[in-house]
Enzyme design. Sequence first.
Site, PDB file in Angstrom:
ATOM      1  CB  SER A  19     112.904 -95.650 -46.022  1.00  0.00           C
ATOM      2  OG  SER A  19     111.792 -95.398 -45.056  1.00  0.00           O
ATOM      3  CE  LYS A  68     104.587 -95.830 -39.297  1.00  0.00           C
ATOM      4  NZ  LYS A  68     104.707 -95.500 -39.204  1.00  0.00           N
ATOM      5  CG  ASN A  89     109.203 -97.716 -36.958  1.00  0.00           C
ATOM      6  OD1 ASN A  89     110.201 -98.125 -36.495  1.00  0.00           O
ATOM      7  ND2 ASN A  89     109.734 -96.210 -36.871  1.00  0.00           N
ATOM      8  CG  ASP A 105     107.843 -93.242 -36.050  1.00  0.00           C
ATOM      9  OD1 ASP A 105     108.097 -93.008 -36.457  1.00  0.00           O
ATOM     10  OD2 ASP A 105     106.462 -93.990 -35.950  1.00  0.00           O
ATOM     11  N   GLY A 129      97.351 -84.057 -31.758  1.00  0.00           N
ATOM     12  CA  GLY A 129      96.978 -84.991 -31.749  1.00  0.00           C
ATOM     13  C   GLY A 129      97.204 -86.523 -30.929  1.00  0.00           C
ATOM     14  N   GLY A 132      98.806 -92.766 -34.019  1.00  0.00           N
ATOM     15  CA  GLY A 132      99.600 -93.061 -33.630  1.00  0.00           C
ATOM     16  C   GLY A 132     100.864 -92.896 -33.772  1.00  0.00           C
ATOM     17  CB  ALA A 133     102.700 -90.282 -34.582  1.00  0.00           C
ATOM     18  CG  ASN A 152      93.403 -85.728 -31.589  1.00  0.00           C
ATOM     19  OD1 ASN A 152      94.135 -85.250 -31.831  1.00  0.00           O
ATOM     20  ND2 ASN A 152      92.236 -87.007 -30.955  1.00  0.00           N
ATOM     21  CB  THR A 154      88.812 -86.497 -31.623  1.00  0.00           C
ATOM     22  OG1 THR A 154      88.438 -86.715 -32.772  1.00  0.00           O
ATOM     23  CG2 THR A 154      87.389 -87.890 -30.508  1.00  0.00           C
TER      24      THR A 154
HETATM   25  P1  NAP Z   1      97.083 -90.976 -37.361  1.00  0.00           P
HETATM   26  O1  NAP Z   1      96.780 -91.991 -36.512  1.00  0.00           O
HETATM   27  O2  NAP Z   1      95.909 -91.552 -38.304  1.00  0.00           O
HETATM   28  O3  NAP Z   1      96.240 -89.574 -36.708  1.00  0.00           O
HETATM   29  C1  NAP Z   1      96.055 -88.486 -36.864  1.00  0.00           C
HETATM   30  C2  NAP Z   1      96.084 -87.082 -36.240  1.00  0.00           C
HETATM   31  O4  NAP Z   1      95.568 -86.075 -36.864  1.00  0.00           O
HETATM   32  C3  NAP Z   1      95.038 -87.466 -35.072  1.00  0.00           C
HETATM   33  O5  NAP Z   1      94.584 -86.448 -33.590  1.00  0.00           O
HETATM   34  C4  NAP Z   1      93.513 -86.978 -35.419  1.00  0.00           C
HETATM   35  O6  NAP Z   1      92.787 -86.725 -34.648  1.00  0.00           O
HETATM   36  C5  NAP Z   1      94.378 -85.790 -36.150  1.00  0.00           C
HETATM   37  N1  NAP Z   1      93.352 -84.816 -37.338  1.00  0.00           N
HETATM   38  C6  NAP Z   1      93.432 -85.446 -38.736  1.00  0.00           C
HETATM   39  N2  NAP Z   1      92.981 -84.389 -39.286  1.00  0.00           N
HETATM   40  C7  NAP Z   1      93.087 -83.374 -38.493  1.00  0.00           C
HETATM   41  C8  NAP Z   1      91.891 -82.261 -39.094  1.00  0.00           C
HETATM   42  N3  NAP Z   1      91.512 -82.168 -40.230  1.00  0.00           N
HETATM   43  N4  NAP Z   1      91.902 -81.581 -37.508  1.00  0.00           N
HETATM   44  C9  NAP Z   1      92.760 -81.114 -36.705  1.00  0.00           C
HETATM   45  N5  NAP Z   1      93.076 -82.858 -36.620  1.00  0.00           N
HETATM   46  C10 NAP Z   1      92.899 -83.896 -37.144  1.00  0.00           C
HETATM   47  O7  NAP Z   1      98.219 -90.377 -37.974  1.00  0.00           O
HETATM   48  P2  NAP Z   1      99.790 -90.193 -37.464  1.00  0.00           P
HETATM   49  O8  NAP Z   1     100.189 -91.987 -37.702  1.00  0.00           O
HETATM   50  O9  NAP Z   1      99.348 -90.351 -36.381  1.00  0.00           O
HETATM   51  O10 NAP Z   1     100.431 -89.775 -38.412  1.00  0.00           O
HETATM   52  C11 NAP Z   1     100.163 -88.191 -38.467  1.00  0.00           C
HETATM   53  C12 NAP Z   1     101.059 -87.461 -38.811  1.00  0.00           C
HETATM   54  O11 NAP Z   1     102.514 -87.631 -38.588  1.00  0.00           O
HETATM   55  C13 NAP Z   1     101.114 -87.742 -40.520  1.00  0.00           C
HETATM   56  O12 NAP Z   1     100.988 -86.708 -40.928  1.00  0.00           O
HETATM   57  C14 NAP Z   1     102.763 -88.544 -40.370  1.00  0.00           C
HETATM   58  O13 NAP Z   1     102.774 -87.821 -42.241  1.00  0.00           O
HETATM   59  C15 NAP Z   1     102.985 -87.684 -40.004  1.00  0.00           C
HETATM   60  N6  NAP Z   1     104.122 -88.913 -39.089  1.00  0.00           N
HETATM   61  C16 NAP Z   1     105.571 -88.083 -39.200  1.00  0.00           C
HETATM   62  C17 NAP Z   1     106.512 -89.252 -39.223  1.00  0.00           C
HETATM   63  C18 NAP Z   1     108.228 -88.208 -39.083  1.00  0.00           C
HETATM   64  O14 NAP Z   1     109.044 -89.034 -38.699  1.00  0.00           O
HETATM   65  N7  NAP Z   1     108.592 -87.417 -39.858  1.00  0.00           N
HETATM   66  C19 NAP Z   1     106.774 -90.291 -38.790  1.00  0.00           C
HETATM   67  C20 NAP Z   1     104.895 -90.238 -38.010  1.00  0.00           C
HETATM   68  C21 NAP Z   1     104.572 -89.511 -38.662  1.00  0.00           C
HETATM   69  P3  NAP Z   1      91.656 -86.916 -34.303  1.00  0.00           P
HETATM   70  O15 NAP Z   1      91.719 -87.838 -33.759  1.00  0.00           O
HETATM   71  O16 NAP Z   1      90.568 -85.775 -34.094  1.00  0.00           O
HETATM   72  O17 NAP Z   1      90.975 -88.326 -35.272  1.00  0.00           O
END
Ligand code: NAP
Length: 262
Positions: A19, A68, A89, A105, A129, A132-133, A152, A154
């Site tokens: 950032s 967050k 955020n 986001d 998915g 949060g994202a 997703n 789950t």
């Molecule tokens: P989060 O709230 O922890 O959600 C994680 C998601 O991934 C859930 O849907 C979870 O499924 C799934 N998941 C985790 N491990 C898994 C596996 N082994 N197999 C299948 N599904 C799995 O995380 P988040 O905040 O949404 O972020 C998600 C990703 O987006 C992160 O990697 C983050 O770095 C990226 N992101 C990027 C940006 C950007 O600006 N480019 C911005 C925000 C986030 P379950 O519900 O089944 O557990």
Amino acid sequence: MSIDFKLGVVGDPVEHSLSPKIHNQFAEQFGHKIDYQKYHISEQEFESFVYDFFNSGGRGLNVTLPHKHSAATIVDELTEQARLTGSVNTISRDNTGRLIGDTTDGKGLVIDLLQKGVDVQGKTVLVIGAGGAAASIIYALLQAGANLKLFNRTESKAKALVKTYSDFGNIALLEPAMSYEILISSVTELDKKLFSQVTQPLMSGTLVYDLNYGQRAESLKVLSHEAGCTNFIDGIGMLIGQAAQSYKIWTGCFPDVSKVML
Ligand code: NAP
């Protein structure tokens, strides 16, 4: 040297954050003098840190993991999108001194897609998915006129998102053999098994977008190529897009995202 805007990003950890590099380039575009710092702050210190930051002249804060959700509980007001996602955020301060929480986001994703010539209006988009994202991008994609399908690991979490967002546009769970034009992965890890569950109708022209970027986007890139789909984008542009939206909230100026070099 006097500073126009005192800004920063708060997280735990935060050392990896790109950032400051992005925001310093935005500031150069407008000739702004900014002081954008990384603040490594624990959960216990988070609330008092935020109040101290703004009481000592802070203009805006980006919030990253794990704060967050806490951020959404300590501000005075939430935007509709931040309220729905329960996640913040970007914190700003209005003229009366109230702290406003937003989540940029989702807008960042739409900004990046438009920048790359992709308009989601009227398109069927699969979002994988339900974290949060996902919540943040779902709102922005619906606002931009996409027809959304959700999947997703789950399923109950995807169902809950469909319920929350059904008043805001066309959204449903992915059914077997449903086709879509764009696949967006918002999962932290996407393995072959999960990918095969959603790729039955994947066509060579399908756009695959991974919110992860760099090395963490490699596995989906490889899986997409193996499935015959070469149209792949990683999430680095979304990172820049969400930062641009934050910069606009704090300064009123929207930067040219195409000029950022990382
Ligand atoms: P989060 O709230 O922890 O959600 C994680 C998601 O991934 C859930 O849907 C979870 O499924 C799934 N998941 C985790 N491990 C898994 C596996 N082994 N197999 C299948 N599904 C799995 O995380 P988040 O905040 O949404 O972020 C998600 C990703 O987006 C992160 O990697 C983050 O770095 C990226 N992101 C990027 C940006 C950007 O600006 N480019 C911005 C925000 C986030 P379950 O519900 O089944 O557990």
